[in-house]
Design a protein around this motif. Structure first.
Motif, short mmCIF file in Angstrom:
data_model
loop_
_atom_site.label_atom_id
_atom_site.label_comp_id
_atom_site.label_asym_id
_atom_site.label_seq_id
_atom_site.Cartn_x
_atom_site.Cartn_y
_atom_site.Cartn_z
N SER A 148 0.86 -1.18 0.00
CA SER A 148 0.00 0.00 0.00
C SER A 148 0.90 1.23 0.00
O SER A 148 1.75 1.39 0.87
CB SER A 148 -0.88 -0.01 1.26
OG SER A 148 -1.48 1.25 1.42
N ASN A 149 0.69 2.07 -1.01
CA ASN A 149 1.53 3.27 -1.16
C ASN A 149 0.59 4.45 -1.42
O ASN A 149 0.51 4.98 -2.51
CB ASN A 149 2.51 3.04 -2.33
CG ASN A 149 3.36 4.21 -2.69
OD1 ASN A 149 3.68 4.42 -3.86
ND2 ASN A 149 3.75 5.00 -1.73
N PRO A 150 -0.16 4.87 -0.39
CA PRO A 150 -1.18 5.89 -0.60
C PRO A 150 -0.61 7.20 -1.15
O PRO A 150 0.54 7.52 -0.90
CB PRO A 150 -1.78 6.10 0.79
CG PRO A 150 -0.80 5.56 1.75
CD PRO A 150 -0.05 4.49 1.04
N GLU A 151 -1.45 7.91 -1.88
CA GLU A 151 -1.01 9.12 -2.57
C GLU A 151 -1.48 10.36 -1.80
O GLU A 151 -2.63 10.41 -1.38
CB GLU A 151 -1.59 9.13 -3.99
CG GLU A 151 -1.19 10.32 -4.81
CD GLU A 151 0.33 10.48 -4.85
OE1 GLU A 151 1.00 9.60 -5.40
OE2 GLU A 151 0.84 11.50 -4.34
N PHE A 152 -0.58 11.34 -1.66
CA PHE A 152 -0.94 12.55 -0.92
C PHE A 152 -0.89 13.81 -1.80
O PHE A 152 -0.99 14.91 -1.28
CB PHE A 152 -0.01 12.73 0.29
CG PHE A 152 -0.08 11.57 1.25
CD1 PHE A 152 -1.16 11.43 2.10
CD2 PHE A 152 0.92 10.61 1.27
CE1 PHE A 152 -1.24 10.35 2.98
CE2 PHE A 152 0.85 9.52 2.15
CZ PHE A 152 -0.24 9.40 3.00
N LEU A 153 -0.70 13.64 -3.12
CA LEU A 153 -0.59 14.84 -3.98
C LEU A 153 -1.88 15.64 -3.93
O LEU A 153 -2.95 15.12 -3.64
CB LEU A 153 -0.25 14.46 -5.42
CG LEU A 153 -1.24 13.62 -6.25
CD1 LEU A 153 -2.43 14.41 -6.73
CD2 LEU A 153 -0.53 13.02 -7.43
N ARG A 154 -1.73 16.95 -4.21
CA ARG A 154 -2.90 17.82 -4.31
C ARG A 154 -3.09 18.21 -5.76
O ARG A 154 -2.12 18.61 -6.42
CB ARG A 154 -2.70 19.09 -3.48
CG ARG A 154 -2.56 18.83 -1.99
CD ARG A 154 -1.94 20.02 -1.30
NE ARG A 154 -0.58 20.28 -1.81
CZ ARG A 154 0.16 21.33 -1.47
NH1 ARG A 154 -0.29 22.24 -0.64
NH2 ARG A 154 1.38 21.50 -1.97
N GLU A 155 -4.30 18.10 -6.26
CA GLU A 155 -4.54 18.55 -7.63
C GLU A 155 -4.19 20.03 -7.69
O GLU A 155 -4.42 20.78 -6.75
CB GLU A 155 -6.00 18.32 -8.02
CG GLU A 155 -6.28 16.86 -8.27
CD GLU A 155 -7.74 16.57 -8.59
OE1 GLU A 155 -8.44 17.48 -9.07
OE2 GLU A 155 -8.17 15.44 -8.35
N GLY A 156 -3.64 20.46 -8.82
CA GLY A 156 -3.25 21.86 -8.96
C GLY A 156 -1.77 22.06 -8.66
O GLY A 156 -1.16 23.01 -9.13
N SER A 157 -1.20 21.18 -7.82
CA SER A 157 0.25 21.25 -7.57
C SER A 157 0.80 19.83 -7.49
O SER A 157 1.70 19.53 -6.71
CB SER A 157 0.54 22.01 -6.28
OG SER A 157 -0.16 21.44 -5.19
N ALA A 158 0.24 18.95 -8.31
CA ALA A 158 0.53 17.52 -8.20
C ALA A 158 1.99 17.19 -8.54
O ALA A 158 2.60 16.35 -7.87
CB ALA A 158 -0.41 16.73 -9.12
N ILE A 159 2.53 17.85 -9.55
CA ILE A 159 3.93 17.56 -9.93
C ILE A 159 4.86 18.03 -8.83
O ILE A 159 5.73 17.30 -8.36
CB ILE A 159 4.27 18.27 -11.27
CG1 ILE A 159 3.34 17.81 -12.40
CG2 ILE A 159 5.74 18.11 -11.64
CD1 ILE A 159 3.66 16.48 -12.98
#
Ligand code: NAD
Length: 445
Positions: A148-159
């Protein structure tokens, strides 16, 4: 390392592009042929700053490709990421149909041992089911372990977030599989936290639930500030300077939306119910947020008595700036309520208009320029704080509106910004209307 990513949405595509940028050979698989066609032409199906450029760079370098074909996509891959949607089902639980379909397809098509890495946000215990499904569908004498490798990116600043995240959580009950995912992520240089499978699954829900709680909390304090002549910005600054509280996520406004917080908080309530646990706090967070979304409509009704026939411009339709994502955007509830009240609604968003047309009531009219929206309006609502909207709303309202009146759901302006402008300005948790009226009266004297 050779990696496949299943799902080319906001998470899958960004993950694929970023993993190729740090040197891995990545194939992205999606069941949507139109998306794959676009991606093969170098066009990103979603708006995300910097994504298309980075995608092109890595495609040209031969480290990134796209396919709808699982046999081609999974060939020789050592790690297979699942990044498909987990939308909310009718009863509030996470719908795992896409995740389980992906797991079956992995089982049917792998021809070597792999590590299956789940990026999708899934309820506690799901990864074990994913492994069972992969194993039950194997055609060859191979094996799969899950991480399990959950994602914490935020749309709008994902990169930006992918390269500068606070932590990478790697949850596995199989040390070797966890080691492989740690090795994949090592070039990011971001602190890695190793946990059990269940803890990693829980971390993702707990993080989103906590952030949603912070938002609903500050919004309640804002509502109370309005009734006590306190100013929420000052209050937020005052509490945020306490390092135990921290100064982030204390912006009062019209609540959270988007593809994660609403569905993940609902899913966690459901997870609790299934374990006979009543998560009182989170249920309140959700209901506070529901109420908060339409706070501007209530403020406008109080101000005007009726909104019937009023021309109201909604500035910013996406759920947050720098994205075209309309999932659970506040504009949906606001537009619906305004139409029910008999208002005429004009919508403007710098990027999300085409997506907005699919989900907002059909009565909403759209314009391509912010000037147009403001010129046509009697009342302006700021729903999303896009840079363009923040920069232009006060100037254009002052310039083009007969009696400028702005309801700001995101507290974009300070008193200094409003100084010398003849604008009636109503925001969240701040008694701005009185200030402006006082200035007008003072000016008249
Ligand atoms: P999305 O809806 O944008 O994309 C999902 C993609 O998966 C779609 O392109 C769809 O066609 C594809 N897909 C579905 N079934 C498939 C299958 N069997 N094989 C191949 N492709 C398939 O979803 P998203 O916003 O990227 O979210 C994905 C997951 O990540 C969700 O669980 C979400 O909760 C989580 N997450 C999202 C964000 C975010 O900001 N969007 C942040 C963190 C975590």
């Amino acid at each position: 390392m050779k990696i496949a990513i299943i799902g080319t949405g906001y998470v899958g595509l960004v993950t694929g592009v970023c993993l190729s940028e740090i040197g891995h050979e990545v194939t992205c698989i999606d069941i949507n042929p139109e998306k794959i066609e676009q991606l093969k032409k170098g066009i990103s199906p979603i708006y995300e700053p910097g994504l298309e450029e980075l995608m092109e760079k890595n495609r040209e370098a031969g480290r990134l490709d796209f396919t709808t074909n699982y046999i081609i996509g999974l060939k020789d891959k050592e790690a297979v990421y699942i990044a498909v949607g987990t939308p909310q089902s009718e009863d509030g639980a996470a719908d795992l149909t896409y995740v389980f379909n992906a797991a079956r397809s992995i089982g049917q098509n792998i021809t070597r041992d792999v590590v299956v890495v789940t990026k999708s946000t899934v309820p506690i215990g799901t990864n074990a089911k994913v492994r069972q499904l992969v194993m039950a569908n194997l055609q060859d004498n191979v094996c799969a372990e899950v991480v399990s490798n959950p994602e914490f990116l935020r749309e709008g600043s994902a990169i930006e977030d992918s390269f500068n995240g606070d932590r990478i959580v790697i949850g596995s009950d199989h040390k070797g599989a966890g080691d492989i995912v740690a090795e994949i992520n090592e070039p990011f240089g971001i602190p890695i936290l190793r946990t059990s499978l269940h803890s990693a699954e829980m971390i993702k829900y707990a993080a989103n639930a906590f952030l949603a709680t912070k938002i609903s909390f500050i919004n309640e304090i804002a509502n109370l500030s309005e009734r006590t002549n306190a100013n929420i910005e000052e209050v937020a600054r005052g509490i945020g300077m306490d390092t135990r509280i921290g100064n982030k996520f204390l912006n009062a406004g019209i609540g959270y939306g988007g593809s994660c917080f609403p569905k993940d908080t609902q899913a966690l309530v459901k997870i609790s119910e299934e374990r006979d646990y009543d998560f009182h706090l989170l249920k309140s967070v959700i209901s506070v947020n529901e109420n908060q979304k339409t706070a501007l409509v209530r403020k406008a009704k109080e101000r005007f008595g009726t909104l019937h026939g009023k021309k109201i411009a909604l500035l910013g339709l996406a759920f947050k700036p720098e994205t075209d994502d309309m999932r659970e955007a506040a504009s949906i509830s606001v537009a619906r309520e305004l139409i029910e009240e008999g208002a005429e609604v004009i919508g403007y968003d710098p990027i999300a208009t085409e997506n907005a047309k699919k989900v907002l009531p059909e009565e909403v009219q759209y314009v391509d320029q912010i000037e147009e929206a403001i010129k046509q309006a009697e009342v302006v609502f700021i729903l999303t704080e896009w840079k363009e909207i923040v920069e232009k709303t006060l100037i254009f309202s002052n310039l083009f509106m007969e009696k400028p009146i702005v309801f700001d759901g995101r507290n974009c302006y300070s008193n200094e910004d409003l100084a010398n402008l003849e604008i009636e300005y109503i925001s969240m948790g701040r008694d701005q209307v009185t200030n402006v009226q006082e200035r007008r009266v003072a000016a008249a004297i």
